[in-house]
Motif scaffolding. Structure first.
Motif, PDB file in Angstrom:
ATOM      1  N   TRP A  49       0.921  -1.339   0.021  1.00  0.00           N
ATOM      2  CA  TRP A  49      -0.018   0.027   0.001  1.00  0.00           C
ATOM      3  C   TRP A  49       0.898   1.271   0.181  1.00  0.00           C
ATOM      4  O   TRP A  49       2.091   1.189   0.769  1.00  0.00           O
ATOM      5  CB  TRP A  49      -0.990   0.011   1.053  1.00  0.00           C
ATOM      6  CG  TRP A  49      -1.678   1.209   1.368  1.00  0.00           C
ATOM      7  CD1 TRP A  49      -2.868   1.576   0.752  1.00  0.00           C
ATOM      8  CD2 TRP A  49      -1.703   2.181   2.249  1.00  0.00           C
ATOM      9  NE1 TRP A  49      -3.403   2.745   0.916  1.00  0.00           N
ATOM     10  CE2 TRP A  49      -2.555   3.167   2.063  1.00  0.00           C
ATOM     11  CE3 TRP A  49      -0.571   2.782   3.051  1.00  0.00           C
ATOM     12  CZ2 TRP A  49      -2.854   4.466   2.809  1.00  0.00           C
ATOM     13  CZ3 TRP A  49      -0.598   3.878   3.644  1.00  0.00           C
ATOM     14  CH2 TRP A  49      -1.576   4.757   3.664  1.00  0.00           C
ATOM     15  N   HIS A  52      -3.400   6.888   0.432  1.00  0.00           N
ATOM     16  CA  HIS A  52      -4.843   7.085   0.119  1.00  0.00           C
ATOM     17  C   HIS A  52      -5.330   8.486   0.283  1.00  0.00           C
ATOM     18  O   HIS A  52      -4.650   9.298   1.015  1.00  0.00           O
ATOM     19  CB  HIS A  52      -5.616   6.032   0.809  1.00  0.00           C
ATOM     20  CG  HIS A  52      -6.135   6.495   2.225  1.00  0.00           C
ATOM     21  ND1 HIS A  52      -6.046   5.306   3.268  1.00  0.00           N
ATOM     22  CD2 HIS A  52      -6.038   7.482   2.988  1.00  0.00           C
ATOM     23  CE1 HIS A  52      -6.069   5.835   4.390  1.00  0.00           C
ATOM     24  NE2 HIS A  52      -6.169   7.065   4.239  1.00  0.00           N
ATOM     25  N   ASP A 103     -13.519   1.695   6.036  1.00  0.00           N
ATOM     26  CA  ASP A 103     -13.159   0.392   6.565  1.00  0.00           C
ATOM     27  C   ASP A 103     -11.797  -0.107   6.139  1.00  0.00           C
ATOM     28  O   ASP A 103     -11.345  -1.268   6.399  1.00  0.00           O
ATOM     29  CB  ASP A 103     -14.365  -0.589   6.888  1.00  0.00           C
ATOM     30  CG  ASP A 103     -14.550  -1.289   5.198  1.00  0.00           C
ATOM     31  OD1 ASP A 103     -15.354  -2.202   5.138  1.00  0.00           O
ATOM     32  OD2 ASP A 103     -14.001  -0.662   4.373  1.00  0.00           O
ATOM     33  N   PHE A 104     -11.325   0.739   5.103  1.00  0.00           N
ATOM     34  CA  PHE A 104     -10.140   0.339   4.456  1.00  0.00           C
ATOM     35  C   PHE A 104     -10.136  -0.911   3.637  1.00  0.00           C
ATOM     36  O   PHE A 104      -9.012  -1.297   3.328  1.00  0.00           O
ATOM     37  CB  PHE A 104      -9.066   0.409   5.488  1.00  0.00           C
ATOM     38  CG  PHE A 104      -8.924   1.703   6.261  1.00  0.00           C
ATOM     39  CD1 PHE A 104      -9.173   1.744   7.496  1.00  0.00           C
ATOM     40  CD2 PHE A 104      -8.440   3.009   5.782  1.00  0.00           C
ATOM     41  CE1 PHE A 104      -9.105   3.043   8.349  1.00  0.00           C
ATOM     42  CE2 PHE A 104      -8.535   4.064   6.430  1.00  0.00           C
ATOM     43  CZ  PHE A 104      -8.758   4.031   7.521  1.00  0.00           C
ATOM     44  N   SER A 105     -11.534  -1.135   3.043  1.00  0.00           N
ATOM     45  CA  SER A 105     -11.563  -2.207   2.154  1.00  0.00           C
ATOM     46  C   SER A 105     -11.257  -1.518   0.873  1.00  0.00           C
ATOM     47  O   SER A 105     -11.652  -0.442   0.650  1.00  0.00           O
ATOM     48  CB  SER A 105     -12.791  -3.100   2.310  1.00  0.00           C
ATOM     49  OG  SER A 105     -14.044  -2.041   2.033  1.00  0.00           O
ATOM     50  N   LEU A 106     -10.661  -2.271  -0.190  1.00  0.00           N
ATOM     51  CA  LEU A 106     -10.638  -1.652  -1.554  1.00  0.00           C
ATOM     52  C   LEU A 106     -11.312  -2.523  -2.771  1.00  0.00           C
ATOM     53  O   LEU A 106     -11.049  -3.755  -2.795  1.00  0.00           O
ATOM     54  CB  LEU A 106      -8.914  -1.767  -1.717  1.00  0.00           C
ATOM     55  CG  LEU A 106      -7.954  -1.311  -0.759  1.00  0.00           C
ATOM     56  CD1 LEU A 106      -6.645  -1.909  -0.864  1.00  0.00           C
ATOM     57  CD2 LEU A 106      -8.035   0.163  -0.715  1.00  0.00           C
ATOM     58  N   ASP A 107     -12.210  -1.713  -3.176  1.00  0.00           N
ATOM     59  CA  ASP A 107     -13.317  -2.499  -4.091  1.00  0.00           C
ATOM     60  C   ASP A 107     -14.012  -1.348  -5.001  1.00  0.00           C
ATOM     61  O   ASP A 107     -14.278  -0.380  -4.366  1.00  0.00           O
ATOM     62  CB  ASP A 107     -13.969  -3.275  -3.457  1.00  0.00           C
ATOM     63  CG  ASP A 107     -15.006  -3.902  -4.534  1.00  0.00           C
ATOM     64  OD1 ASP A 107     -16.273  -3.883  -4.281  1.00  0.00           O
ATOM     65  OD2 ASP A 107     -14.554  -4.779  -5.392  1.00  0.00           O
ATOM     66  N   TRP A 109     -10.725  -2.700  -8.126  1.00  0.00           N
ATOM     67  CA  TRP A 109      -9.206  -2.327  -8.210  1.00  0.00           C
ATOM     68  C   TRP A 109      -9.211  -2.077  -9.908  1.00  0.00           C
ATOM     69  O   TRP A 109      -9.979  -2.320 -10.737  1.00  0.00           O
ATOM     70  CB  TRP A 109      -8.223  -3.288  -7.867  1.00  0.00           C
ATOM     71  CG  TRP A 109      -8.105  -3.560  -6.501  1.00  0.00           C
ATOM     72  CD1 TRP A 109      -9.188  -4.213  -5.886  1.00  0.00           C
ATOM     73  CD2 TRP A 109      -6.984  -3.827  -5.870  1.00  0.00           C
ATOM     74  NE1 TRP A 109      -8.643  -4.236  -4.599  1.00  0.00           N
ATOM     75  CE2 TRP A 109      -7.318  -4.277  -4.531  1.00  0.00           C
ATOM     76  CE3 TRP A 109      -5.616  -3.425  -6.127  1.00  0.00           C
ATOM     77  CZ2 TRP A 109      -6.316  -4.398  -3.422  1.00  0.00           C
ATOM     78  CZ3 TRP A 109      -4.452  -3.769  -5.128  1.00  0.00           C
ATOM     79  CH2 TRP A 109      -5.034  -4.144  -3.924  1.00  0.00           C
TER      80      TRP A 109
ATOM     81  N   TYR B  33     -11.014  -3.088  11.057  1.00  0.00           N
ATOM     82  CA  TYR B  33     -11.558  -4.455  10.237  1.00  0.00           C
ATOM     83  C   TYR B  33     -10.264  -5.066   9.314  1.00  0.00           C
ATOM     84  O   TYR B  33      -9.666  -4.537   8.981  1.00  0.00           O
ATOM     85  CB  TYR B  33     -12.486  -4.010   9.403  1.00  0.00           C
ATOM     86  CG  TYR B  33     -14.078  -3.420  10.166  1.00  0.00           C
ATOM     87  CD1 TYR B  33     -14.445  -2.103  10.023  1.00  0.00           C
ATOM     88  CD2 TYR B  33     -14.659  -4.377  10.689  1.00  0.00           C
ATOM     89  CE1 TYR B  33     -15.649  -1.821  10.630  1.00  0.00           C
ATOM     90  CE2 TYR B  33     -15.881  -4.088  11.286  1.00  0.00           C
ATOM     91  CZ  TYR B  33     -16.227  -3.036  11.404  1.00  0.00           C
ATOM     92  OH  TYR B  33     -17.439  -2.788  11.935  1.00  0.00           O
ATOM     93  N   SER B  35      -9.886  -7.094   5.755  1.00  0.00           N
ATOM     94  CA  SER B  35     -10.410  -7.601   4.192  1.00  0.00           C
ATOM     95  C   SER B  35      -9.387  -8.696   3.812  1.00  0.00           C
ATOM     96  O   SER B  35      -8.426  -8.927   4.352  1.00  0.00           O
ATOM     97  CB  SER B  35     -10.230  -6.267   3.454  1.00  0.00           C
ATOM     98  OG  SER B  35     -10.955  -5.078   3.993  1.00  0.00           O
ATOM     99  N   TYR B  37      -8.277 -10.416  -0.216  1.00  0.00           N
ATOM    100  CA  TYR B  37      -8.146 -10.229  -1.568  1.00  0.00           C
ATOM    101  C   TYR B  37      -7.733 -11.443  -2.337  1.00  0.00           C
ATOM    102  O   TYR B  37      -6.832 -12.267  -1.585  1.00  0.00           O
ATOM    103  CB  TYR B  37      -7.498  -8.900  -1.914  1.00  0.00           C
ATOM    104  CG  TYR B  37      -7.756  -7.711  -1.237  1.00  0.00           C
ATOM    105  CD1 TYR B  37      -7.298  -7.385   0.097  1.00  0.00           C
ATOM    106  CD2 TYR B  37      -8.702  -7.041  -1.719  1.00  0.00           C
ATOM    107  CE1 TYR B  37      -7.582  -6.510   0.666  1.00  0.00           C
ATOM    108  CE2 TYR B  37      -9.143  -5.802  -0.903  1.00  0.00           C
ATOM    109  CZ  TYR B  37      -8.633  -5.483   0.083  1.00  0.00           C
ATOM    110  OH  TYR B  37      -9.176  -4.306   0.967  1.00  0.00           O
ATOM    111  N   ASP B  51     -14.808  -6.178   6.189  1.00  0.00           N
ATOM    112  CA  ASP B  51     -15.362  -5.952   7.622  1.00  0.00           C
ATOM    113  C   ASP B  51     -15.203  -7.503   8.554  1.00  0.00           C
ATOM    114  O   ASP B  51     -16.121  -7.682   8.998  1.00  0.00           O
ATOM    115  CB  ASP B  51     -16.662  -5.567   7.488  1.00  0.00           C
ATOM    116  CG  ASP B  51     -16.879  -4.091   7.400  1.00  0.00           C
ATOM    117  OD1 ASP B  51     -17.978  -3.590   7.217  1.00  0.00           O
ATOM    118  OD2 ASP B  51     -15.841  -3.381   6.808  1.00  0.00           O
ATOM    119  N   PHE B 101      -0.893  -4.654   4.239  1.00  0.00           N
ATOM    120  CA  PHE B 101      -1.032  -5.888   3.437  1.00  0.00           C
ATOM    121  C   PHE B 101      -0.145  -7.139   4.295  1.00  0.00           C
ATOM    122  O   PHE B 101       0.953  -6.971   4.341  1.00  0.00           O
ATOM    123  CB  PHE B 101      -0.818  -5.928   1.902  1.00  0.00           C
ATOM    124  CG  PHE B 101      -1.795  -5.232   1.330  1.00  0.00           C
ATOM    125  CD1 PHE B 101      -1.357  -3.903   0.752  1.00  0.00           C
ATOM    126  CD2 PHE B 101      -3.175  -5.759   0.949  1.00  0.00           C
ATOM    127  CE1 PHE B 101      -2.416  -3.309  -0.081  1.00  0.00           C
ATOM    128  CE2 PHE B 101      -3.986  -4.757   0.273  1.00  0.00           C
ATOM    129  CZ  PHE B 101      -3.909  -3.598  -0.318  1.00  0.00           C
TER     130      PHE B 101
END
Lengths: 119, 110
Positions: A49, A52, A103-107, A109, B33, B35, B37, B51, B101
């Motif tokens: 990462w 952001h 929530d710092f999810s990445l979607d 990409w 949270y 995630s 991938y 989450d 990550f």
């Protein structure tokens, strides 16, 4: 449909500055609780990462690369720009952008763009 | 070395179940949270779990996520050859103020 697309040079020379652009569609960079992240992946290695930026202009950077990175956005153009100074061959990687939630999810990409650093 | 620790590789036979672990600390997994991938060969990563245990639309229920303390786990049941990929966990680190990550886990379906 939400899409992100990275663009920029495929080849940069050592010590040069890299400028990458992420153009988004299907959502607005002013949407609350959303933003865009930049991530890179050297060939055959893990994801890393980079930075952001959120709709309120909140920014964060990788601690190891913070001094070299700048992230900004142009909401009217639906673009997020990442600059990385003093490029080195070890920075050769595929660079991705992704939509980011709080929530710092990445979607999703983007497809990624391969940048090679070589003289 | 990644702050989040994943096994480099796991393997199982088609139809079987596999779990992939992701170990961190109180500043990351413990209070944020997680995630997961999936990165199929030659493609961009795709969000599988967010989450800790939620699946985005279109992700089959063969994929599941859980979290306990400072560790998280991805479970995959009914393994298919098409599940062969690299899997990454991700989370925010409140001390570093940075996203993280794991080092990635290569899944082989024998």
């Amino acid at each position: 449909q939400v899409t992100l697309k990275e663009s920029g040079p495929v080849l940069v020379k050592p010590t040069e500055t890299l400028t990458l652009t992420c153009t988004v569609s299907g959502f607005s960079l002013s949407n609350a609780r959303m933003g865009v992240s930049w991530i890179r992946q050297p060939p055959g290695k893990a994801l890393e990462w980079l930075a952001h930026i959120f709709s309120n202009d909140e920014k964060s950077y990788s601690t190891s690369l913070k001094s070299r990175l700048t992230i900004s956005k142009d909401t009217s153009k639906s673009q997020v720009v990442l600059t990385m100074t003093n490029m080195d061959p070890v920075d050769t990687a595929t660079y991705y952008c992704a939509r980011t939630y709080y929530d710092f999810s990445l979607d999703p990409w983007g497809q990624g763009t391969l940048v090679t650093v070589s003289s | 070395q990644s702050v989040l620790t994943q096994p480099p590789s796991v393997s199982a036979a088609p139809g079987q179940k596999v779990t992939i672990s992701c170990s961190g600390s109180s500043s990351n997994i413990g209070n944020n949270y997680v995630s997961w991938y999936q990165q199929l060969p030659g493609t961009a990563p795709k969000l599988l779990i967010y989450d800790n245990n939620k699946r985005p639309s279109g992700i089959p229920d063969r994929f599941s996520g859980s979290k306990s303390g400072t560790s998280a786990t991805l479970g995959i049941t009914g393994l298919q050859t098409g599940d062969e990929a690299d899997y990454y966990c991700g989370t925010w680190d409140s001390s570093l103020s940075a996203d993280l990550f794991g080092g990635g886990t290569k899944l082989t379906v024998l």
